[in-house]
Design a protein around this motif. Structure first.
Motif, PDB file in Angstrom:
ATOM      1  N   PHE A   1       0.869  -1.180   0.000  1.00  0.00           N
ATOM      2  CA  PHE A   1       0.000   0.000   0.000  1.00  0.00           C
ATOM      3  C   PHE A   1       0.904   1.229   0.000  1.00  0.00           C
ATOM      4  N   ALA A   2       0.919   1.974  -1.098  1.00  0.00           N
ATOM      5  CA  ALA A   2       1.721   3.195  -1.211  1.00  0.00           C
ATOM      6  C   ALA A   2       0.874   4.389  -0.798  1.00  0.00           C
ATOM      7  N   ALA A   3       1.483   5.328  -0.065  1.00  0.00           N
ATOM      8  CA  ALA A   3       0.736   6.448   0.505  1.00  0.00           C
ATOM      9  C   ALA A   3       0.312   7.482  -0.527  1.00  0.00           C
ATOM     10  N   ASN A   4       0.840   7.406  -1.743  1.00  0.00           N
ATOM     11  CA  ASN A   4       0.290   8.239  -2.826  1.00  0.00           C
ATOM     12  C   ASN A   4       0.587   7.581  -4.176  1.00  0.00           C
ATOM     13  N   ASP A   5      -0.081   8.079  -5.203  1.00  0.00           N
ATOM     14  CA  ASP A   5       0.037   7.453  -6.535  1.00  0.00           C
ATOM     15  C   ASP A   5       1.405   7.670  -7.160  1.00  0.00           C
ATOM     16  N   GLN A   6       2.035   8.806  -6.888  1.00  0.00           N
ATOM     17  CA  GLN A   6       3.345   9.069  -7.482  1.00  0.00           C
ATOM     18  C   GLN A   6       4.380   8.071  -6.990  1.00  0.00           C
ATOM     19  N   MET A   7       4.384   7.785  -5.691  1.00  0.00           N
ATOM     20  CA  MET A   7       5.321   6.777  -5.183  1.00  0.00           C
ATOM     21  C   MET A   7       4.964   5.393  -5.722  1.00  0.00           C
ATOM     22  N   ALA A   8       3.658   5.144  -5.885  1.00  0.00           N
ATOM     23  CA  ALA A   8       3.245   3.863  -6.461  1.00  0.00           C
ATOM     24  C   ALA A   8       3.777   3.710  -7.879  1.00  0.00           C
ATOM     25  N   LEU A   9       3.827   4.803  -8.624  1.00  0.00           N
ATOM     26  CA  LEU A   9       4.362   4.765  -9.986  1.00  0.00           C
ATOM     27  C   LEU A   9       5.836   4.347  -9.982  1.00  0.00           C
ATOM     28  N   GLY A  10       6.630   4.956  -9.101  1.00  0.00           N
ATOM     29  CA  GLY A  10       8.034   4.573  -8.997  1.00  0.00           C
ATOM     30  C   GLY A  10       8.193   3.133  -8.552  1.00  0.00           C
ATOM     31  N   LEU A  11       7.308   2.694  -7.647  1.00  0.00           N
ATOM     32  CA  LEU A  11       7.335   1.311  -7.182  1.00  0.00           C
ATOM     33  C   LEU A  11       7.082   0.335  -8.333  1.00  0.00           C
TER      34      LEU A  11
ATOM     35  N   ARG B   1       7.748   0.726 -11.439  1.00  0.00           N
ATOM     36  CA  ARG B   1       8.954   0.656 -12.286  1.00  0.00           C
ATOM     37  C   ARG B   1      10.008  -0.248 -11.652  1.00  0.00           C
ATOM     38  N   ALA B   2      10.230  -0.079 -10.343  1.00  0.00           N
ATOM     39  CA  ALA B   2      11.244  -0.880  -9.663  1.00  0.00           C
ATOM     40  C   ALA B   2      10.897  -2.363  -9.703  1.00  0.00           C
ATOM     41  N   LEU B   3       9.636  -2.689  -9.455  1.00  0.00           N
ATOM     42  CA  LEU B   3       9.224  -4.090  -9.479  1.00  0.00           C
ATOM     43  C   LEU B   3       9.418  -4.689 -10.868  1.00  0.00           C
ATOM     44  N   ALA B   4       9.084  -3.918 -11.900  1.00  0.00           N
ATOM     45  CA  ALA B   4       9.244  -4.396 -13.273  1.00  0.00           C
ATOM     46  C   ALA B   4      10.713  -4.658 -13.583  1.00  0.00           C
ATOM     47  N   GLU B   5      11.598  -3.765 -13.148  1.00  0.00           N
ATOM     48  CA  GLU B   5      13.023  -3.941 -13.409  1.00  0.00           C
ATOM     49  C   GLU B   5      13.595  -5.165 -12.705  1.00  0.00           C
ATOM     50  N   ARG B   6      13.015  -5.508 -11.563  1.00  0.00           N
ATOM     51  CA  ARG B   6      13.486  -6.671 -10.815  1.00  0.00           C
ATOM     52  C   ARG B   6      12.738  -7.950 -11.188  1.00  0.00           C
ATOM     53  N   GLY B   7      11.899  -7.895 -12.200  1.00  0.00           N
ATOM     54  CA  GLY B   7      11.211  -9.077 -12.669  1.00  0.00           C
ATOM     55  C   GLY B   7      10.034  -9.508 -11.820  1.00  0.00           C
ATOM     56  N   ARG B   8       9.521  -8.617 -10.960  1.00  0.00           N
ATOM     57  CA  ARG B   8       8.351  -8.924 -10.141  1.00  0.00           C
ATOM     58  C   ARG B   8       7.127  -8.364 -10.856  1.00  0.00           C
ATOM     59  N   LYS B   9       6.240  -9.236 -11.315  1.00  0.00           N
ATOM     60  CA  LYS B   9       5.079  -8.808 -12.083  1.00  0.00           C
ATOM     61  C   LYS B   9       3.974  -8.294 -11.164  1.00  0.00           C
ATOM     62  N   VAL B  10       3.280  -7.249 -11.616  1.00  0.00           N
ATOM     63  CA  VAL B  10       2.120  -6.678 -10.909  1.00  0.00           C
ATOM     64  C   VAL B  10       0.893  -6.907 -11.774  1.00  0.00           C
ATOM     65  N   PRO B  11      -0.149  -7.567 -11.245  1.00  0.00           N
ATOM     66  CA  PRO B  11      -0.315  -8.029  -9.865  1.00  0.00           C
ATOM     67  C   PRO B  11       0.019  -9.502  -9.651  1.00  0.00           C
ATOM     68  N   ASP B  12       0.585 -10.190 -10.638  1.00  0.00           N
ATOM     69  CA  ASP B  12       0.820 -11.633 -10.501  1.00  0.00           C
ATOM     70  C   ASP B  12       1.683 -11.973  -9.290  1.00  0.00           C
ATOM     71  N   ASP B  13       2.774 -11.207  -9.097  1.00  0.00           N
ATOM     72  CA  ASP B  13       3.678 -11.466  -7.965  1.00  0.00           C
ATOM     73  C   ASP B  13       3.432 -10.515  -6.794  1.00  0.00           C
ATOM     74  N   VAL B  14       3.154  -9.255  -7.107  1.00  0.00           N
ATOM     75  CA  VAL B  14       2.954  -8.235  -6.064  1.00  0.00           C
ATOM     76  C   VAL B  14       1.759  -7.369  -6.451  1.00  0.00           C
ATOM     77  N   SER B  15       0.844  -7.191  -5.496  1.00  0.00           N
ATOM     78  CA  SER B  15      -0.274  -6.260  -5.699  1.00  0.00           C
ATOM     79  C   SER B  15       0.125  -4.883  -5.161  1.00  0.00           C
ATOM     80  N   VAL B  16      -0.326  -3.818  -5.845  1.00  0.00           N
ATOM     81  CA  VAL B  16       0.041  -2.452  -5.463  1.00  0.00           C
ATOM     82  C   VAL B  16      -1.213  -1.582  -5.421  1.00  0.00           C
ATOM     83  N   ILE B  17      -1.332  -0.794  -4.340  1.00  0.00           N
ATOM     84  CA  ILE B  17      -2.419   0.187  -4.204  1.00  0.00           C
ATOM     85  C   ILE B  17      -1.805   1.547  -3.931  1.00  0.00           C
ATOM     86  N   GLY B  18      -2.361   2.596  -4.542  1.00  0.00           N
ATOM     87  CA  GLY B  18      -1.927   3.963  -4.293  1.00  0.00           C
ATOM     88  C   GLY B  18      -2.950   4.744  -3.495  1.00  0.00           C
TER      89      GLY B  18
END
Length: 363
Positions: free
Chosen positions: A265-275, A277-294
């Motif tokens: 759970f990210a406290a705002n959408d902008q940080m969620a956006l950066g998150l 990108r980082a997950l994609a670069e590390r090969g963690r798929k959203v939402p298959d591997d990690v779910s993200v909420i802004g």
């Protein structure tokens, strides 16, 4: 020849009549407008001040007469007569924050609808001295009230010197016992986000929080922790950002290396956006591997990859209620202080899903 004859016949002395017309337009009075429009001076006054109760046809006649005569209402004279400048001061702690900008826009729109202008007093550096300086400048400005868009712990009534006639409403604060406050239901929105992830089957939820000095960040983090505790779940260590996408990216690189992290759970959408990108670069798929909420539901949230599940803040309603609240205090000076919370709306998109283990087929 034709030009010269025209001047001689219709305007002796060359361009003098035009100059007299300009002087007449500049000196046009309310009484002149009233005579031309065929109404009383009181009606002209009501139209120029934006009051209701004037027939639309009459209003058009008065406005047409003002335009023809070049009449402009004298705001200084109106202020001396009525005791009001019809201007609201807005103190804001920077214009880089999505929430601050959208709240300011809503305040300006709502104030204009009420016939008030807005004077902006930005605080470039969020320090106590800067806050005191901003309030001190109010005594030098022609404002009737002030709205403070504040997200940091700096508003201390004991250190502020306010002009006696100035009414104050604060957006994004916990100063309900000292000032009238209008805020988003930060805690309610955060609890809904965490509950959504737990209901999907995630064992726990990690939190990418905003800066420690922010009221909003504190309330969202407190609600995240309380919801996990109430559900009997493990509470991971808080990961801290500064609202920017870059800070979300840096934090996301660390979260991507946490094998047990399946929901954030990210406290705002902008940080969620950066998150994301980082997950994609590390090969963690959203939402298959990690779910993200802004949190915020910025205009671009639906265009993230994947489209972002988030908590929608009604900034327009916050701004409207700030203006409504400060005008109410101006008209009823004895009104008690209190806090009004604007509900959030949870927006489900494609960045959340059950955790990987819950999707594995049974043998």
């Amino acid at each position: 020849m034709d030009t010269a004859d025209g001047i001689a016949a219709g305007a002796p002395g060359g361009a003098r009549p035009r100059k007299r017309a300009v002087r007449r337009a500049q000196s046009a009075s309310m009484a002149d407008v009233a005579r031309l429009a065929g109404v009383s001076s009181q009606t002209v006054s009501r139209v120029s001040n934006g009051y209701s109760g004037v027939a639309e046809e009459t209003r058009r006649q008065v406005l047409a007469a003002m335009k023809e005569l070049g009449y402009r209402p004298n705001s200084a004279a109106r202020a001396l007569k009525s005791g009001e400048f019809r201007t609201i001061g807005v103190i804001t702690f920077g214009l880089s924050s999505t929430g601050n900008v959208r709240t300011l826009e809503a305040i300006a729109v709502s104030a204009a609808q009420e016939g008030y202008a807005v004077t902006l007093l930005p605080v470039a550096v969020p320090t106590q001295d800067e806050v005191r300086g901003a309030f001190s400048r109010l005594s030098e400005l022609a404002v009737d009230a002030v709205i403070v868009i504040q997200e940091v712990h700096l508003l201390d009534e004991a250190t502020l010197s306010l002009p006696p006639h100035i009414q104050v409403v604060v957006a994004d604060s916990d100063a309900g016992d000292r000032f009238t406050v209008v805020d988003t239901d930060q805690a309610g929105g955060a609890r809904t986000a965490v509950r959504h992830l737990l209901d999907l089957g995630h064992h726990t939820v990690w939190h990418l929080a905003g800066p420690e000095e922010s009221y909003a960040a504190q309330r969202r983090a407190d609600a995240w922790r309380a919801e996990l505790t109430a559900a009997g779940r493990e509470v991971p260590a808080v990961v801290r950002g500064d609202w920017s996408a870059e800070s979300g990216y840096r934090a996301g690189l660390g979260l991507a290396d946490e094998p047990d992290c399946t929901a954030v759970f990210a406290a705002n959408d902008q940080m969620a956006l950066g998150l994301l990108r980082a997950l994609a670069e590390r090969g963690r798929k959203v939402p298959d591997d990690v779910s993200v909420i802004g949190f915020d539901d910025i205009a671009e949230a639906g265009s993230f990859l994947p489209p972002l599940t988030t908590v929608h803040q009604d900034f327009a309603e916050v701004g409207r209620l700030c203006v409504e609240g400060v005008l109410h205090r101006m008209r009823h000076g004895g009104a008690e202080h209190g806090t009004t919370l604007v509900p959030t709306t949870f927006v489900v998109r494609e960045s959340t899903a059950p955790p990987p283990a819950a999707r594995r087929p049974r043998p």
